[in-house]
Write a protein that holds these residues in place. Sequence first.
Motif, PDB file in Angstrom:
ATOM      1  N   LEU A  91      -0.172   0.657 -11.348  1.00 44.68           N
ATOM      2  CA  LEU A  91      -0.664   0.117 -12.613  1.00 44.68           C
ATOM      3  C   LEU A  91      -1.920   0.824 -13.093  1.00 44.68           C
ATOM      4  N   THR A  92      -2.891   0.986 -12.192  1.00 43.35           N
ATOM      5  CA  THR A  92      -4.193   1.527 -12.613  1.00 43.35           C
ATOM      6  C   THR A  92      -4.333   3.024 -12.357  1.00 43.35           C
ATOM      7  N   HIS A  93      -3.408   3.576 -11.556  1.00 43.05           N
ATOM      8  CA  HIS A  93      -3.449   4.986 -11.153  1.00 43.05           C
ATOM      9  C   HIS A  93      -4.682   5.315 -10.306  1.00 43.05           C
ATOM     10  N   ALA A  94      -5.325   4.276  -9.767  1.00 40.01           N
ATOM     11  CA  ALA A  94      -6.498   4.480  -8.916  1.00 40.01           C
ATOM     12  C   ALA A  94      -6.098   5.186  -7.624  1.00 40.01           C
ATOM     13  N   HIS A 137      -4.466 -14.386   5.084  1.00 39.36           N
ATOM     14  CA  HIS A 137      -4.319 -13.764   3.775  1.00 39.36           C
ATOM     15  C   HIS A 137      -5.139 -12.482   3.750  1.00 39.36           C
ATOM     16  N   VAL A 138      -5.018 -11.765   2.625  1.00 38.85           N
ATOM     17  CA  VAL A 138      -5.763 -10.525   2.439  1.00 38.85           C
ATOM     18  C   VAL A 138      -6.634 -10.669   1.196  1.00 38.85           C
ATOM     19  N   ARG A 139      -7.908 -10.321   1.337  1.00 39.96           N
ATOM     20  CA  ARG A 139      -8.796 -10.316   0.172  1.00 39.96           C
ATOM     21  C   ARG A 139      -9.946  -9.344   0.406  1.00 39.96           C
ATOM     22  N   PRO A 140     -10.766  -9.116  -0.633  1.00 36.91           N
ATOM     23  CA  PRO A 140     -11.820  -8.103  -0.507  1.00 36.91           C
ATOM     24  C   PRO A 140     -12.778  -8.381   0.654  1.00 36.91           C
ATOM     25  N   HIS A 141     -13.275  -7.291   1.218  1.00 38.24           N
ATOM     26  CA  HIS A 141     -14.285  -7.365   2.272  1.00 38.24           C
ATOM     27  C   HIS A 141     -15.271  -6.224   2.005  1.00 38.24           C
ATOM     28  N   ALA A 142     -15.991  -6.379   0.914  1.00 43.88           N
ATOM     29  CA  ALA A 142     -16.903  -5.323   0.481  1.00 43.88           C
ATOM     30  C   ALA A 142     -18.108  -5.947  -0.195  1.00 43.88           C
ATOM     31  N   SER A 143     -19.235  -5.266  -0.106  1.00 46.08           N
ATOM     32  CA  SER A 143     -20.466  -5.782  -0.720  1.00 46.08           C
ATOM     33  C   SER A 143     -20.465  -5.578  -2.228  1.00 46.08           C
ATOM     34  N   THR A 144     -19.844  -4.486  -2.689  1.00 43.21           N
ATOM     35  CA  THR A 144     -19.726  -4.215  -4.122  1.00 43.21           C
ATOM     36  C   THR A 144     -18.359  -3.591  -4.397  1.00 43.21           C
ATOM     37  N   THR A 145     -17.977  -3.530  -5.669  1.00 42.58           N
ATOM     38  CA  THR A 145     -16.694  -2.909  -6.036  1.00 42.58           C
ATOM     39  C   THR A 145     -16.697  -1.405  -5.769  1.00 42.58           C
ATOM     40  N   LYS A 146     -17.882  -0.843  -5.557  1.00 40.35           N
ATOM     41  CA  LYS A 146     -17.974   0.588  -5.257  1.00 40.35           C
ATOM     42  C   LYS A 146     -17.759   0.879  -3.770  1.00 40.35           C
ATOM     43  N   ASP A 147     -17.647  -0.182  -2.976  1.00 38.65           N
ATOM     44  CA  ASP A 147     -17.399  -0.034  -1.535  1.00 38.65           C
ATOM     45  C   ASP A 147     -15.888   0.099  -1.351  1.00 38.65           C
ATOM     46  N   VAL A 148     -15.404   1.329  -1.283  1.00 37.94           N
ATOM     47  CA  VAL A 148     -13.959   1.583  -1.376  1.00 37.94           C
ATOM     48  C   VAL A 148     -13.448   2.437  -0.214  1.00 37.94           C
ATOM     49  N   TYR A 149     -12.125   2.421  -0.055  1.00 38.75           N
ATOM     50  CA  TYR A 149     -11.410   3.341   0.832  1.00 38.75           C
ATOM     51  C   TYR A 149     -10.379   4.097  -0.005  1.00 38.75           C
ATOM     52  N   PRO A 150     -10.056   5.339   0.347  1.00 41.78           N
ATOM     53  CA  PRO A 150      -9.022   6.081  -0.389  1.00 41.78           C
ATOM     54  C   PRO A 150      -7.643   5.463  -0.178  1.00 41.78           C
ATOM     55  N   LEU A 151      -6.804   5.606  -1.192  1.00 42.21           N
ATOM     56  CA  LEU A 151      -5.422   5.124  -1.114  1.00 42.21           C
ATOM     57  C   LEU A 151      -4.493   6.277  -0.749  1.00 42.21           C
ATOM     58  N   PRO A 152      -3.498   6.033   0.093  1.00 44.48           N
ATOM     59  CA  PRO A 152      -2.537   7.088   0.429  1.00 44.48           C
ATOM     60  C   PRO A 152      -1.588   7.387  -0.724  1.00 44.48           C
ATOM     61  N   VAL A 153      -1.382   6.370  -1.581  1.00 43.79           N
ATOM     62  CA  VAL A 153      -0.519   6.502  -2.760  1.00 43.79           C
ATOM     63  C   VAL A 153      -1.268   5.883  -3.942  1.00 43.79           C
ATOM     64  N   PRO A 154      -1.388   6.568  -5.077  1.00 40.40           N
ATOM     65  CA  PRO A 154      -2.098   5.979  -6.221  1.00 40.40           C
ATOM     66  C   PRO A 154      -1.466   4.662  -6.656  1.00 40.40           C
ATOM     67  N   ASP A 155      -2.311   3.755  -7.096  1.00 40.11           N
ATOM     68  CA  ASP A 155      -1.802   2.464  -7.565  1.00 40.11           C
ATOM     69  C   ASP A 155      -0.968   2.668  -8.827  1.00 40.11           C
ATOM     70  N   VAL A 186       0.841  -1.204   0.000  1.00 36.81           N
ATOM     71  CA  VAL A 186       0.000   0.000   0.000  1.00 36.81           C
ATOM     72  C   VAL A 186       0.877   1.254   0.000  1.00 36.81           C
ATOM     73  N   SER A 187       1.944   1.239   0.779  1.00 38.53           N
ATOM     74  CA  SER A 187       2.846   2.392   0.864  1.00 38.53           C
ATOM     75  C   SER A 187       3.526   2.679  -0.472  1.00 38.53           C
ATOM     76  N   ASP A 188       3.816   1.608  -1.234  1.00 42.54           N
ATOM     77  CA  ASP A 188       4.505   1.754  -2.519  1.00 42.54           C
ATOM     78  C   ASP A 188       3.550   1.931  -3.690  1.00 42.54           C
ATOM     79  N   GLY A 189       2.258   1.862  -3.415  1.00 45.13           N
ATOM     80  CA  GLY A 189       1.284   1.959  -4.502  1.00 45.13           C
ATOM     81  C   GLY A 189       1.344   0.769  -5.444  1.00 45.13           C
ATOM     82  N   LYS A 190       1.703  -0.375  -4.891  1.00 42.05           N
ATOM     83  CA  LYS A 190       1.874  -1.569  -5.722  1.00 42.05           C
ATOM     84  C   LYS A 190       0.832  -2.613  -5.328  1.00 42.05           C
ATOM     85  N   ILE A 191      -0.428  -2.330  -5.610  1.00 40.28           N
ATOM     86  CA  ILE A 191      -1.521  -3.222  -5.232  1.00 40.28           C
ATOM     87  C   ILE A 191      -1.924  -4.127  -6.394  1.00 40.28           C
TER      88      ILE A 191
END
Length: 482
Positions: A452-455, A432-450, A397-402
Amino acid sequence: MTSNPYPYNKEDKNSILSYALLLKDKSLRDSIDLTHFSEAKIGNKGGFGQILEKFYFLKELDSESQPDFPEAGLELKSSPLKTLSKKEIRAKERLVLNIINYHNLVTQEFSTSSFYSKNANLLLVFYLYSKNVEVLDFPIKLIGIWEFPEDDLKVIEHDWNLIRNKVADGQAHTLSEGDTFYLGACTKGANASSLRSQPFSDIEAKQRAFSLKAGYVNHILAKLSGIEDGSFGKIASLPELVNTNADIETIALNKLKPFYGLNPIEIAAKLGVELKASKDRLALLTKAMLGISMSQQIEEFSKSDIESKTVRLSVKGNPDQAISFPAFAYTDLIQESWESSQINELIEKKFIFYFFQYQSEIETDENLIFQHAYFWNMNFDDRQKVKQVWEDTKSLVSDGKIVQSVVEKIDDGKYKSTRFTYFPDVKNEVAHVRPHASTTKDVYPLPVPDQLTHATEYTKHSFWLNKSYIRDVIYKKSMEQK
């Protein structure tokens, strides 16, 4: 005759309490003489409690083993509160008591221990914490003296003995808050290098302090506020705790054992309760087996911050699902240290697992038996494996490499985009780590943009205990002790 330098009688706990009560609905800024106040005068101990002790009660800061008001046998403690979404006030955290001296601990008995001598009578000052408010301006909400009720004290004595015995076995470095019920041994120190020597082992152990768990502090709040909450039921009576000298775990398991081998329908009939067709029906049924109304919470579990997990096993003994923890905020994750992290606090808790197993491939309540229950907390080695998952996740997450790759395709005439991440998967033996959301729109902001996707925001994720870990470690260990 020497004049009294204090604005209260230091030998009289009622006088001290009366003086403390003058703080109610005020702040420290309203209540102390700021003429000589300086953060520099109290060094790096500039928190609420230190200011309260030094500038309101006019006591010099110390770390003595005796209470803060020795003549009155009264220990001063302050603790923060938080406001929930429904405007309810709850304990923000555990109540930290005195630092554990591992070498002294193993030489003591509970009734004469430095822990009990210091904390038998607590003068508690609760204040409402707010992130954007200066410490001098926190409003003080509740003040009172707390003496442990006899039934709670029996549980705390069991907890204290367990901590002492673990240290005596040279296992201070493996201590966990999940070892105990009301009285915990929480980490206490600025960072992971806050280590101490221990007797009977060359391995250095984290500095820890005795603490009352947040759930227990919430019950203190209710009692001091005069709230008699009928929403709680008790598993263990005082005679059970005193006459049998058993702990909560033993008493609870003894109440559950008569139901082993029965299906939910048979259990409900035996208890004379209705088995509703709801997703949480098994969880509700476990309360009834413990002698608690389905509409009530279990007081001992609430005080202990115990997590209850109902696990359905297939006929082959495989759990129906992995176990999730709450979703983490990416911005919070990169600010955490391991010691202060949400996941570290969660995996140090005590759990109770209720195992129900299907007896055939037909998965109905008639074919589902209550196999057994098991109290569990994660061992030291496995906590280190979760720490590795946390460290890897924080780094990504810190490196924006998700995001590792994005696969786009048309399926049944519909466009689908699937993202594959670098987050730790089930190759780790524990978590392990995996999604914990009801939909893909259930999001949190990233401290560093991803990268690959620049999200700038991403679907909520959480840490999960692997299904294989539940089966091969928790379940199999529970079968050995059944």
